[in-house]
Design a protein around this motif. Structure first.
Motif, PDB file in Angstrom:
ATOM      1  N   ALA A 189     -54.520  -3.064 -32.965  1.00 21.17           N
ATOM      2  CA  ALA A 189     -54.926  -1.688 -32.651  1.00 21.17           C
ATOM      3  C   ALA A 189     -56.176  -1.669 -31.780  1.00 21.17           C
ATOM      4  CB  ALA A 189     -55.158  -0.903 -33.941  1.00 21.17           C
ATOM      5  N   VAL A 190     -57.101  -2.551 -32.089  1.00 20.58           N
ATOM      6  CA  VAL A 190     -58.334  -2.613 -31.288  1.00 20.58           C
ATOM      7  C   VAL A 190     -58.002  -3.029 -29.856  1.00 20.58           C
ATOM      8  CG1 VAL A 190     -60.524  -3.832 -31.001  1.00 20.58           C
ATOM      9  CG2 VAL A 190     -59.836  -2.996 -33.257  1.00 20.58           C
ATOM     10  N   VAL A 191     -57.129  -4.015 -29.731  1.00 17.95           N
ATOM     11  CA  VAL A 191     -56.741  -4.465 -28.396  1.00 17.95           C
ATOM     12  C   VAL A 191     -56.041  -3.341 -27.636  1.00 17.95           C
ATOM     13  CG1 VAL A 191     -55.283  -6.076 -27.128  1.00 17.95           C
ATOM     14  CG2 VAL A 191     -56.640  -6.868 -29.060  1.00 17.95           C
ATOM     15  N   HIS A 192     -55.158  -2.593 -28.348  1.00 16.51           N
ATOM     16  CA  HIS A 192     -54.451  -1.503 -27.685  1.00 16.51           C
ATOM     17  C   HIS A 192     -55.408  -0.380 -27.273  1.00 16.51           C
ATOM     18  CE1 HIS A 192     -51.020   0.920 -26.608  1.00 16.51           C
ATOM     19  NE2 HIS A 192     -51.494   1.927 -27.347  1.00 16.51           N
ATOM     20  N   ILE A 193     -56.371  -0.089 -28.112  1.00 13.60           N
ATOM     21  CA  ILE A 193     -57.335   0.966 -27.779  1.00 13.60           C
ATOM     22  C   ILE A 193     -58.140   0.569 -26.545  1.00 13.60           C
ATOM     23  CG2 ILE A 193     -59.434   2.123 -28.588  1.00 13.60           C
ATOM     24  CD1 ILE A 193     -58.202   2.114 -31.381  1.00 13.60           C
ATOM     25  N   ARG A 194     -58.513  -0.668 -26.489  1.00 10.56           N
ATOM     26  CA  ARG A 194     -59.246  -1.134 -25.319  1.00 10.56           C
ATOM     27  C   ARG A 194     -58.392  -0.999 -24.073  1.00 10.56           C
ATOM     28  NH1 ARG A 194     -61.976  -6.696 -27.727  1.00 10.56           N
ATOM     29  NH2 ARG A 194     -63.476  -5.640 -29.143  1.00 10.56           N
ATOM     30  N   HIS A 195     -57.125  -1.291 -24.208  1.00  7.80           N
ATOM     31  CA  HIS A 195     -56.245  -1.181 -23.042  1.00  7.80           C
ATOM     32  C   HIS A 195     -56.065   0.275 -22.630  1.00  7.80           C
ATOM     33  CE1 HIS A 195     -52.964  -2.076 -20.301  1.00  7.80           C
ATOM     34  NE2 HIS A 195     -52.186  -1.207 -20.967  1.00  7.80           N
ATOM     35  N   VAL A 196     -55.919   1.178 -23.581  1.00  9.68           N
ATOM     36  CA  VAL A 196     -55.763   2.597 -23.268  1.00  9.68           C
ATOM     37  C   VAL A 196     -57.037   3.148 -22.632  1.00  9.68           C
ATOM     38  CG1 VAL A 196     -55.446   4.876 -24.289  1.00  9.68           C
ATOM     39  CG2 VAL A 196     -53.996   2.961 -24.997  1.00  9.68           C
TER      40      VAL A 196
END
Length: 1269
Positions: free
Chosen positions: A211-218
Motif C-alpha cells: 500500500a505504501v508503494v502504491h501510494i507513492r506511485h499514485v
C-alpha cells in the motif's frame, strides 16, 4: 463527473464488512463504546467477531508440520547400525575387560537419543492445548482426546496432567488446527494459533508495504493529471433528458434490464420450436435408422439409441433457420446394472425406473464436448471424387438395391445422362451425435464392468483375478485362475562338445503368472450386412439424402481364450473357446455372472478330463459298491459346477469323495462329505488336494490313499467298538505290512501274537502273525530286533461258507470287499485267539517231547457241536497218552490210577478273551472216599477260601473224572504235571481220615465232604475241620468251625440274645499251628510210617486239645489270659496287685494226659522258657497239687476200673509207632492222675482237665488272695 460525485450512489459490489451503524436519532441512545478505543474516539468502526477473526486468519495445514516419523526411523536405523558395528567390529578387537565399557557407551548414547525423541514427542502432545478457556475457574479440555488440563502460561507434560502415554494409539489424532471428521469446526490451540497469527501478521505487513508503494506511485501520477475540459453537449443531454444517448448499443444493452417474457410468448416460442424441429427431422437433416425419435415436445426432440437399453438424449436447435445448429440439452443411460439402484449406471428394469441422468460438472462436460466439437456444422465435400468415395464407403454396409418398375423391368441406377444417380450428400450432425453417444455409452459400460471386476478381485475372487484395461483401444481383459509361475530350474551344461545350448528363458515370461483363461471385453463394430429390404426402407426414410459420415454400429463383444492352466481335453494355450452364451446384456450388466459362467464351463470341462483319466487308470480301485458318477451342481453359485462322486465303503453312513475343479481358483478340490467333525480325516483331504495341485503326486494315487485311509478308519472304529486295542505300528520292516494299510490287534492269549487286518487292492486280507526276537549287531554290541516268526492267513470266506452250510440266519454278505461286518471280524479274532492258545499248548508238549494228536469234533452225529456258530468244530482237543505225559513223574503209581487218554481242552475261547486250559483225566477205579458228599463247604466268617493262584481242580465222583483247570495257558502242562504229582498225597491223607471211624477211639470222626483238595470232617460232636491242600506252596490249611447253631430261644422283641448267637470253635486260635503241624506231618518221609499214622496223629491232636480249649472261655471270665507257646504247650497268666502268676499246661505226646506245672521252673525235655510274659511270681503250687490230688483220688474210680482203663489205652497205642515206649519196648501205662517232680507237677487225663483246672484255679486264687476282693 460533478453530478456523479455530488450524488454518490450505492456501492456496486457487496461489502466484506458489516455496515457502519447509523448515528442515534435521540440523545437517549448511546453509541456502544469500542473496547479497543478510549472514551472519546476520533472515529468509530465495528469490533470484529471471533468468527470474522477466524476467517481472516490463514488456514492451518497439516503439511506445514515437521513429521516425527522419519526422525524415529532414522533413530532406529542408527541404533541398529551402531549395534551391528559394535558386535561385528568393535567388541571382537577389544580386550574382555574393555567390552563392558563399550557396551555401556552404546547403551548411554542410544538412551539419550531416545529420551530426546521422547521429550519432543511429549511436548508436542502436551503443549498444543486450547488457547481460550471456557471460564477463569474451569479447566481446559483437550479437543482431540478429551484430556482435562489446568491453566498454565507455558504447559508442560507435568503441569498439563499428561497421562504419560506415548504409545502410537495414544499419540494419534492429537494435532491442533485440524478439521474434525464429523464437521467443519476447526480445533484451535496455542501453538497452531500462534503460527496462524504469525502468518497473518506477515501477510498484513506485506499488504502495508504494498500500500505504501502504491501510494507513492499514485502521488507521483497525481502531479501529471489535468482536469477535463467541460463537455457542453453531454451536460445538456444529461440535464434535459437525464440520459446520455451517444454510447453504442453493445455497451448499454448488457447493463439495461430486458423485459421478461410472458407465458404466452414462451409457449408460442416452444410450439414454433417443435414445428421447426419436426421440419428439420423430416425434410432437412439425415436421421440414421439406428436413432429412434420418441417424441417432440417443449422445444426438444427425445431420441433413443443403442437399442432398448441403450441411451436417451434431448436435443433442440439454436435458431429457426434450416442450417441452425443442433444443441444437446440432456443425456441419460438406459442400461442397467444387476441388482443396483436406478441412480447407478444400471439398476432394476422396472417400467417406472429411469436411466442415469448426469448432473453437475459431469453433465456439463458431456454437453460441452457434444455441443462444441460434435454438433457444430461441418463442411461437406462436393467433388465427384468425394461422392464416389462416400458411395463406396456406404456400399460396404448398404448394398445398392435396383428399383423395380411397374412392368416388372428393373431400372438401372444410371440417370438419363448415363451417370450414377448420386443422392444428395448432407451434413450429418445426428449421425455424429449418435456415434458419439453410442461410443460414450459403451465406454461407460466398459468402465462399469472394469469396476465390477476390480471389486471381484478384492472380494471372493481375491488373488484369482487379474484385471487389465486399455482405454485407448477400449479393451478390458479379465484373467482368472491366477497362479505364480514356478521358478525355472537352471539347466545343466551339456558335457558334449559342440552341443547346442538350451535357448535362454525370457525373463518377462518367467515373471508373468500362469492364468487359466482370459475374458476380453472390447468395443467393436457389427459386421452384419443389412438385407435388401432394410436398405430400401432406409433409403426411402432418408428421403434421398446421404450423410457425409458413416453410422457406426458399435457394441461390446466378448472373447474367451484358454490360458496355460486351462489346457486339457484338446484345449491348447491361446485357443478361443465357444462363447455363444457370453453376451453383454445391457439390461443387466454383471461382470460376476459373465466371469462365473465362463469359469464354471471351463471348470466343468476340466473336471470331465480329470474324471476320464482317473476312471481309466489301472490303479483306480474299481471294486466298490457302486461306480463313480458325474453330478451337476444345482446351485448356480457353487464353486464346483461338476463333481465326480466316488462312493466310499462305510457301514454306518453313506459317504463319498467329491472331486471337481473349482470355478473360483481353477484348482482341483477333493471333498469328503463324511469328514464333518473329523479333523484328521479332513486334514488328509486337504493334504491330498495340495499335493495334486502342486504337482507332487497324481490324482489316482491320492484317491487310492484316501480310500485306503477311510477303510482303515472304519476298521479301527469297528475294532474300538468291539473293545479291542488296535495299533498300526510294530517294530517290523516289511513292505506289505505298512502302517498305512495294516492294523495289528494284540491277542490276549499271548503278547507275541497279533491279529492282522490288511488292505490290499483286491480287498481286505487277514493274517495271524507271530513276532519273535532275533539277535542283531547294532554297532554297539549285539542286541535283538523283532522279526516275523509264523504267519498264517485267515479266510473269511471259509467262515461265511460254514455259516451258510449250517443254515445260519445271519446277516447277508457285504458286496464290497473293503467292508466286513462285526460278526465276521469278531469270529476271525476269536479264531485267531483260539489258534494261538492251541499253538501254545502244542509248543509245551513239543518242548517235552510228548507226542499228541489234535482231534476235531465230528460235524454230525454224537459228539457234534450243538452251537450254531461258524466256529463250532474248528477248535480241536489235544489228546495225549497218560504214560507219555507222566513219564517224568517221581511216583509211578500216579500213572496207574488214570485211564490211558488225557484230553486238553481250550476253555473260554468263544469269549474272545484270555483262554484257559482244562486237562481231563478219568480215574481207573472209583474211590471209596467218593461215597461221601463232594459238595464243598462254605468258609466260616472271616476266613478266606483257599484256591490256587493259577490252577484249579474239580472232581466228579459219579464219573471219577478229575479236571485240572489252568488259567495261565503258558504253564498249563507243567502245572498239570505238578498237580498230578501231588494228587497222590491228597488221596493218602483223605483216605486215612475216611478210614479212622472204624477205630473205637475215632468212632465219632466222620468224613463230611471231599473234592480232592479239601476234606471236611467232624472230629467231635458239634465241631468240624476242613483240610485244604494248597498246591502253590505244597501246604495244608486247616479251617475250623462249629457244626451248626443249637436250638435257641427267641426274645420277645424278635431278636436273638447274645447267648443264642452261633458258638465259635475254640480251636480257631490254634488253627495256624494246626495247619503247620499237618504240613509237617505230610512232608515227612513216608518210608517208616505206618499206614494211617498221620491221620491218627492229627485227628488225635484235634480231639485231645479240645477239652482244654473249651475251658478258655471260663479262664477269661476269671481274668486268666491264654498264651500259646506251642501246638501242645500253653500258658495261663494272671496279674494281681502288680504281680504276675502263670501256669503251664502241656499235652503229652501220647495225647492222653495233660502236664500241669509251674511256669517259673518248667521241667521235662519239652520245657519252654518264655521271657515274653515278663517276671513271674512263685505261688504255693505244691500244696495246691497235693490238695487236688487227694481230693480227686478219694472221688476217683476204684482200682479195678483203673486197671481196665489202662489196658484199653495200651491196646489202642500198640498199633501206633508214634506212641512212647519204655526201654524194654513195652508201652508205658499212665494212670489218670499222677504227681511228678516231687509233687510240683501233676499229670491228669484229658477228660479230667475241666474239674482239675477249675479246682486248681480256685486254689491258686485263694492262695494269692484274689477272692478277698
Amino acid at each position: 463527473m460533478a453530478s456523479t460525485s455530488a450524488n454518490p450512489g450505492p456501492s456496486s459490489g457487496p461489502s466484506n464488512h458489516p455496515p457502519i451503524p447509523s448515528q442515534p436519532a435521540t440523545s437517549t441512545t448511546t453509541v456502544p463504546r469500542n473496547p479497543q478505543l478510549g472514551k472519546e474516539p476520533w472515529f468509530a468502526y465495528p469490533t470484529p467477531t471471533p468468527e470474522q477473526l477466524e476467517e481472516e486468519l490463514p488456514p492451518y495445514f497439516e503439511g506445514e508440520n515437521v513429521p516425527l516419523g522419519p526422525l524415529l526411523d532414522r533413530l532406529v536405523r542408527k541404533g541398529y547400525g551402531d549395534l551391528r558395528y559394535l558386535l561385528a567390529e568393535t567388541l571382537p578387537n577389544v580386550p574382555p575387560k574393555q567390552k563392558p565399557k563399550q557396551i555401556i557407551n552404546y547403551a548411554t548414547s542410544t538412551r539419550q537419543a531416545l529420551l530426546k525423541y521422547l521429550a519432543v514427542l511429549r511436548w508436542k502432545t502436551a503443549v498444543d492445548v486450547p488457547s481460550i478457556p471456557t471460564s477463569s475457574n474451569s479447566p481446559q479440555v483437550h479437543a482431540g482426546n478429551g484430556v482435562v488440563y489446568g491453566l498454565s502460561n507455558f504447559p508442560t507434560p507435568h503441569s498439563n496432567g499428561d497421562p504419560n502415554d506415548t504409545s502410537p494409539s495414544a499419540l494419534s489424532n492429537k494435532g491442533k488446527g485440524k478439521a474434525v471428521s464429523g464437521g467443519d469446526e476447526l480445533i484451535r490451540g496455542k501453538v497452531t494459533d500462534s503460527r496462524r497469527l504469525a502468518q497473518y501478521m506477515e501477510h498484513q505487513n506485506k499488504q502495508h508495504d504494498d500500500a505504501v508503494v502504491h501510494i507513492r506511485h499514485v502521488t507521483k501520477l497525481v502531479e501529471s493529471l489535468r482536469e477535463r475540459n467541460p463537455d457542453l453537449l453531454t451536460a445538456l443531454a444529461l440535464l434535459s433528458t437525464g440520459d446520455y444517448s451517444r454510447l453504442p448499443t453493445s455497451m448499454t444493452e448488457p447493463f439495461l434490464p430486458k423485459p421478461p417474457l410472458t407465458i404466452s410468448s414462451v409457449l408460442s416460442i416452444l410450439r414454433r420450436l417443435n414445428r421447426h424441429i419436426r421440419y428439420r427431422l423430416r425434410c432437412v437433416d439425415y436421421v440414421p435408422p439406428e436413432l429412434i425419435v420418441e417424441g417432440i415436445s417443449d422445444g426438444q426432440v427425445y431420441l433413443l439409441g443403442g437399442g432398448e437399453y441403450g441411451w436417451k438424449a434431448r436435443m433442440t436447435v439454436v435458431g429457426f433457420e434450416e442450417d441452425s445448429k443442433w444443441w444437446l440439452t440432456g443425456v441419460e443411460w438406459c442400461w442397467r446394472h444387476r441388482e443396483k439402484g436406478v441412480d447407478d449406471p444400471g439398476g432394476d428394469t422396472t417400467a417406472q425406473a429411469k436411466g442415469k441422468k448426469f448432473e453437475g460438472e459431469e453433465r456439463q462436460g458431456i454437453l460441452d464436448l457434444a455441443n462444441l466439437e460434435v454438433l457444430p456444422p461441418r463442411e461437406v465435400q462436393a467433388s465427384s471424387q468425394a461422392k464416389e468415395n462416400m458411395i463406396r464407403n456406404e456400399g460396404e454396409d448398404i448394398p445398392k438395391v435396383p428399383e423395380t418398375g411397374l412392368n416388372g423391368t428393373t431400372k438401372g441406377i444410371e440417370d438419363e445422362g448415363g451417370s450414377l444417380d448420386v443422392p444428395k450428400i448432407v451434413d450429418a450432425p445426428l449421425v455424429r451425435i449418435h456415434n458419439f453417444l453410442q461410443h460414450l455409452s459403451l465406454s461407460y459400460q466398459l468402465e462399469l464392468l472394469f469396476s465390477q471386476a476390480m471389486a471381484l478381485s478384492q472380494g471372493k475372487w481375491r488373488n484369482q483375478l487379474r484385471v487389465e484395461i486399455d482405454r485407448e483401444t477400449k479393451t478390458l481383459k479379465v484373467k482368472y485362475w491366477i497362479r505364480p509361475r514356478p521358478a525355472a530350474l537352471p539347466q545343466q551344461q551339456a558335457a558334449a562338445v559342440g552341443k547346442r545350448p538350451a535357448p535362454p528363458v525370457n525373463q518377462g515370461t518367467a515373471r508373468t503368472p500362469l492364468v487359466g483363461g482370459i475374458l476380453s471385453v472390447f468395443l467393436t463394430e457389427t459386421s452384419i450386412i443389412p438385407n435388401g429390404t432394410d436398405a430400401l426402407l432406409g433409403t426411402i426414410s432418408s428421403g434421398g439424402l446421404s450423410p457425409c459420415e458413416r453410422v457406426l454400429r458399435l457394441h461390446l463383444a466378448v472373447k474367451w481364450e484358454v490360458g496355460e492352466l486351462g489346457v486339457g481335453g484338446g484345449l491348447k494355450v491361446g485357443d478361443a473357446m465357444h462363447g455363444e452364451s457370453l453376451r453383454i446384456n445391457s439390461a443387466s450388466l454383471d461382470m460376476e455372472e459373465l466371469l462365473l459362467s465362463s469359469a464354471r464351463a471351463h471348470a466343468a470341462h476340466l473336471t470331465r478330463v480329470q474324471a476320464s483319466s482317473l476312471i481309466s487308470s489301472p490303479k483306480f480301485i474299481q471294486s466298490l459298491m457302486s461306480q463313480p458318477t458325474l453330478q451337476d451342481s444345482e446351485d448356480p453359485t457353487s464353486s464346483l459346477p461338476l463333481t465326480l462322486k466316488i462312493p466310499l465303503p462305510s457301514r454306518q453312513s453313506i459317504s463319498s469323495l467329491l472331486i471337481g475343479v473349482s470355478a473360483y481358483t481353477g484348482s482341483l478340490e477333493i471333498d469328503d462329505d463324511g469328514s464333518a467333525g473329523h479333523e484328521l480325516r479332513s486334514g488328509r483331504v486337504d493334504l491330498a488336494t495340495n499335493n495334486v495341485n502342486d504337482g507332487k503326486t497324481r490324482l489316482v494315487d491320492e484317491i487310492g490313499r484316501l480310500t485306503v485311509a477311510i477303510v482303515m478308519e472304519n476298521l479301527e472304529s469297528q475294532m474300538h467298538q468291539l473293545g479291542w486295542q488296535p495299533t498300526r505300528r510294530l517294530a517290523l520292516r516289511l513292505q506289505d505290512l505298512h502302517p498305512a494299510t495294516t492294523i495289528f490287534v494284540p491277542l490276549p492269549s499271548s503278547s507275541t501274537y497279533y491279529f492282522v487286518t490288511k488292505v490290499t487292492p483286491s480287498g481286505l486280507a487277514y493274517d495271524l502273525l507271530k513276532v519273535v526276537k532275533v539277535p542283531m549287531d547294532n554297532g554297539l554290541g549285539f542286541g535283538v530286533k523283532s522279526a516275523v516268526g509264523d504267519r498264517v492267513p485267515l479266510e473269511v470266506e471259509k467262515l461265511r461258507s460254514r455259516r451258510r452250510n449250517r443254515s445260519d440266519d445271519g446277516s447277508a454278505d457285504i458286496a464290497s470287499p473293503f467292508e466286513v461286518v462285526n460278526r465276521d471280524l469278531k469270529e476271525l479274532y476269536i479264531l485267531s485267539n483260539a489258534l494261538v492258545a492251541q499253538s501254545i499248548i502244542e509248543r509245551q508238549l513239543k518242548d517235552r517231547s510228548i507226542p499228541y494228536t489234535a482231534r476235531y469234533p465230528p460235524s454230525a452225529g454224537p459228539g457234534a457241536p450243538r452251537s450254531a456258530s461258524a466256529l463250532a468244530g474248528m477248535i480241536p482237543t489235544i489228546c495225549v497218552d497218560v504214560r507219555d505225559l507222566l513219564k517224568e513223574g517221581k511216583s509211578g503209581a500216579a500213572a496207574d490210577i488214570a485211564m490211558p487218554n488225557v484230553g486238553m481242552q481250550i476253555e473260554d475261547w468263544w469269549k474272545g478273551g484270555k483262554c484257559e486250559v482244562t486237562t481231563i483225566v478219568q480215574l481207573r477205579h472209583q474211590s471209596s472216599m467218593a461215597e461221601a458228599s463232594t459238595a464243598p463247604s462254605s468258609p466260616s466268617p472271616g476266613q478266606t477260601p483257599s484256591h490256587a493262584n493259577s490252577e484249579d481242580i474239580s472232581f466228579d465222583p459219579a464219573t471219577a473224572v478229575v479236571k485240572f483247570r489252568a488259567k495261565d495257558i503258558g504253564r498249563c502242562v507243567p502245572a498239570f504235571l505238578e498237580q498230578w504229582e501231588r494228587l497222590s498225597k491228597v488221596i493218602v491223607v483223605a483216605g486215612e481220615v475216611n478210614r479212622m471211624n472204624k477205630l473205637a477211639e475215632f468212632q465219632n470222626v466222620k468224613m463230611l465232604s471231599f473234592d480232592l483238595r479239601t476234606a471236611t470232617l467232624t472230629y467231635a460232636t458239634g465241631y468240624n475241620a476242613s483240610i485244604t491242600y494248597t498246591p502253590t506252596d505244597d501246604s495244608y490249611q486247616v479251617t475250623l468251625r462249629t457244626a451248626g447253631r443249637p436250638s435257641s430261644v427267641v426274645d420277645i422283641d424278635g431278636t436273638d440274645s447274645e447267648n443264642n448267637q452261633e458258638k465259635k470253635n475254640p480251636h480257631l486260635i490254634l488253627a495256624p499251628l494246626l495247619s503247620a503241624r499237618l504240613t509237617e506231618l505230610a512232608s515227612a518221609p513216608m518210608g517208616g510210617i505206618k499206614k494211617g499214622a498221620i491221620g491218627r496223629e492229627f485227628v488225635g491232636l484235634l480231639k485231645n486239645t479240645l477239652p482244654f480249649f473249651e475251658q478258655v472261655e471260663m479262664l477269661e471270665k476269671r481274668d486268666w489270659r491264654l498264651v500259646i507257646l506251642d501246638v501242645r504247650t500253653w500258658r495261663i497268666v494272671r496279674d494281681f496287685q502288680g504281680r504276675r502268676y502263670a501256669l503251664d499246661i502241656t499235652l503229652l505226646p501220647t495225647q492222653t494226659h495233660y502236664l500241669i506245672q509251674s511256669s517259673l521252673n518248667p521241667k521235662g525235655p519239652d520245657k519252654i522258657i518264655d521271657e515274653f510274659t515278663g517276671r513271674l511270681t512263685e505261688f504255693p503250687l505244691k500244696s495246691t497239687i497235693s490238695e487236688i490230688y487227694d481230693k480227686q483220688k478219694s472221688a476217683s474210680l476204684n482200682p479195678e476200673q483203673q486197671e481196665v482203663k489202662v489196658k484199653q489205652e495200651q491196646e489202642s497205642r500198640s498199633t501206633s509207632k508214634l506212641a512212647p515206649t519204655n526201654k524194654g519196648g513195652n508201652a508205658m501205662s499212665i494212670p489218670p492222675l499222677m504227681k511228678i517232680d516231687r509233687g510240683n507237677s501233676i499229670l491228669i487225663e484229658v477228660d479230667l482237665i475241666k474239674i482239675i483246672l477249675s479246682d486248681m484255679i480256685s486254689s491258686i486264687e485263694d492262695s494269692i488272695g484274689t477272692k478277698n476282693e
